[in-house]
Design an enzyme around this catalytic site. Sequence first.
Site, PDB file in Angstrom:
ATOM      1  N   GLY A 102       4.166  21.865  -3.789  1.00 60.93           N
ATOM      2  CA  GLY A 102       4.090  23.522  -3.461  1.00 60.93           C
ATOM      3  C   GLY A 102       4.040  23.840  -5.646  1.00 60.93           C
ATOM      4  N   TRP A 118       0.407  24.896  -6.596  1.00 66.73           N
ATOM      5  CA  TRP A 118      -0.559  25.834  -6.516  1.00 66.73           C
ATOM      6  C   TRP A 118       0.264  26.822  -6.684  1.00 66.73           C
ATOM      7  CZ3 TRP A 118      -6.078  24.663  -4.619  1.00 66.73           C
ATOM      8  CH2 TRP A 118      -6.449  23.656  -5.122  1.00 66.73           C
ATOM      9  N   ASP A 152       1.753  22.663   4.802  1.00 63.36           N
ATOM     10  CA  ASP A 152       1.375  21.136   4.607  1.00 63.36           C
ATOM     11  C   ASP A 152       2.376  20.274   6.059  1.00 63.36           C
ATOM     12  OD1 ASP A 152       1.341  20.149   2.060  1.00 63.36           O
ATOM     13  OD2 ASP A 152       1.991  18.624   2.903  1.00 63.36           O
ATOM     14  N   ASP A 160       0.147  20.731  10.853  1.00 60.66           N
ATOM     15  CA  ASP A 160      -0.529  20.020  10.518  1.00 60.66           C
ATOM     16  C   ASP A 160      -1.764  20.423  10.774  1.00 60.66           C
ATOM     17  OD1 ASP A 160      -3.392  18.130  10.456  1.00 60.66           O
ATOM     18  OD2 ASP A 160      -1.911  16.803  11.906  1.00 60.66           O
ATOM     19  N   ASP A 212      -6.323  22.259  -1.425  1.00 58.21           N
ATOM     20  CA  ASP A 212      -5.931  20.640  -2.020  1.00 58.21           C
ATOM     21  C   ASP A 212      -5.283  19.652  -1.184  1.00 58.21           C
ATOM     22  OD1 ASP A 212      -5.594  19.167  -4.481  1.00 58.21           O
ATOM     23  OD2 ASP A 212      -4.039  19.562  -5.463  1.00 58.21           O
ATOM     24  N   LYS A 244     -10.294  21.258  -3.004  1.00 58.21           N
ATOM     25  CA  LYS A 244     -10.571  19.797  -3.696  1.00 58.21           C
ATOM     26  C   LYS A 244     -12.247  19.135  -2.530  1.00 58.21           C
ATOM     27  CE  LYS A 244      -7.156  16.842  -3.294  1.00 58.21           C
ATOM     28  NZ  LYS A 244      -6.370  16.628  -4.696  1.00 58.21           N
TER      29      LYS A 244
HETATM   30  C1  LIG Z   1      -2.471  16.546  -3.037  1.00 56.94           C
HETATM   31  S1  LIG Z   1      -1.091  17.079  -2.666  1.00 56.94           S
HETATM   32  C2  LIG Z   1      -1.128  19.261  -2.610  1.00 56.94           C
HETATM   33  C3  LIG Z   1      -0.977  19.732  -4.131  1.00 56.94           C
HETATM   34  C4  LIG Z   1       0.202  20.749  -4.133  1.00 56.94           C
HETATM   35  N1  LIG Z   1      -1.110  21.801  -4.629  1.00 56.94           N
HETATM   36  C5  LIG Z   1       0.715  21.644  -5.484  1.00 56.94           C
HETATM   37  O1  LIG Z   1       0.324  21.841  -6.083  1.00 56.94           O
HETATM   38  O2  LIG Z   1       1.747  21.198  -4.910  1.00 56.94           O
HETATM   39  C6  LIG Z   1      -1.662  17.351  -0.645  1.00 56.94           C
HETATM   40  C7  LIG Z   1      -1.201  17.911   0.129  1.00 56.94           C
HETATM   41  O3  LIG Z   1      -2.682  17.839   0.978  1.00 56.94           O
HETATM   42  C8  LIG Z   1      -1.400  17.243   2.674  1.00 56.94           C
HETATM   43  N2  LIG Z   1      -1.999  17.813   3.552  1.00 56.94           N
HETATM   44  C9  LIG Z   1      -2.838  16.279   4.049  1.00 56.94           C
HETATM   45  N3  LIG Z   1      -3.449  16.717   5.454  1.00 56.94           N
HETATM   46  C10 LIG Z   1      -2.584  17.387   6.002  1.00 56.94           C
HETATM   47  C11 LIG Z   1      -2.647  17.966   7.358  1.00 56.94           C
HETATM   48  N4  LIG Z   1      -3.951  17.829   7.890  1.00 56.94           N
HETATM   49  N5  LIG Z   1      -2.344  19.316   7.694  1.00 56.94           N
HETATM   50  C12 LIG Z   1      -1.796  20.077   6.405  1.00 56.94           C
HETATM   51  N6  LIG Z   1      -1.419  19.370   4.958  1.00 56.94           N
HETATM   52  C13 LIG Z   1      -1.719  17.987   4.641  1.00 56.94           C
HETATM   53  C14 LIG Z   1      -0.934  16.064   2.094  1.00 56.94           C
HETATM   54  O4  LIG Z   1       0.888  16.565   3.304  1.00 56.94           O
HETATM   55  C15 LIG Z   1      -0.115  16.855   0.541  1.00 56.94           C
HETATM   56  O5  LIG Z   1       0.680  17.738   0.502  1.00 56.94           O
END
Ligand SMILES: C[S@@+](CC[C@H](N)C(=O)[O-])C[C@H]1O[C@@H](n2cnc3c(N)ncnc32)[C@H](O)[C@@H]1O
Length: 238
Positions: free
Chosen positions: A85, A87, A113, A129, A153, A193
């Site tokens: 969270g 961002w 997420d 998802d 992200d 990203k």
């Molecule tokens: C680097 S973290 C994000 C950090 C976030 N921007 C923050 O500031 O806290 C990447 C996130 O992408 C999510 N993610 C990966 N694949 C996903 C998908 N198919 N659907 C939803 N979320 C996904 C992961 O669960 C993870 O929490």
Amino acid sequence: MAKKPTGKNTSGRGQRDLKVKVKTARGRKLSSTRWLQRQLNDPYVARARKEGYRGRAAFKIMELDDKFRFLVPGARVVDLGCAPGGWIQVAVPRINALGEKSGKAQGRIIGIDLQEVEPIAGAEIHQLDFLDEDADDKVKEWLGGKADVVMSDMAAASSGHKQTDHLRIMALCEAAAYFAFDVLEEGGTFVAKVLAGGAEGDLQKLLKQKFAKVANVKPPASRADSSEKFVVATGFRG
Ligand SMILES: C[S@@+](CC[C@H](N)C(=O)[O-])C[C@H]1O[C@@H](n2cnc3c(N)ncnc32)[C@H](O)[C@@H]1O
């Protein structure tokens, strides 16, 4: 006291500059020791803790927004891959999601997420998802209209294989981009990203057709030893 980041990316520095050295312990893998050492010596980790952010990723969006100014009061934002969270914590005050800035428009942010996220005042968060077949329809329904910013992200858990990780992140990024094409207001912004590794060229081409400007940025908070960078596409043509 925690040292403030200088703005220079020092996170890729060598062992001899480290302040805290972590001894290898029995049962702890070398990679875990390295991770722990990096965390303990990362000024952004210390700053996140001190300022109450859920992760150092918060500084990446802060730095991107300081440069491109898309999180403005009244903005309607979708944050894909928002856990834990950071961002969202940055976006809520900037877009005035709580309506605290009188005389300024009130924004709105929807985060999604795979993982459950602790609630954040001013944000609407859903566990989903984004690669599910009907995911974008669900988000569109929650949004109930257009968005000014779509930011992603999203990153799948690392497989340890560079090319596989690259292709996975590009698939997530592409899904985010096609979603953005459907929901963005004219003039809107897409932030995502990507990992450098070859397949990002096609996405760049596509974004250049749809947006007035496409920039590739490595914000100071992004670790120098990571191949991650961010694409910031502004001026959606509609
Ligand atoms: C680097 S973290 C994000 C950090 C976030 N921007 C923050 O500031 O806290 C990447 C996130 O992408 C999510 N993610 C990966 N694949 C996903 C998908 N198919 N659907 C939803 N979320 C996904 C992961 O669960 C993870 O929490």
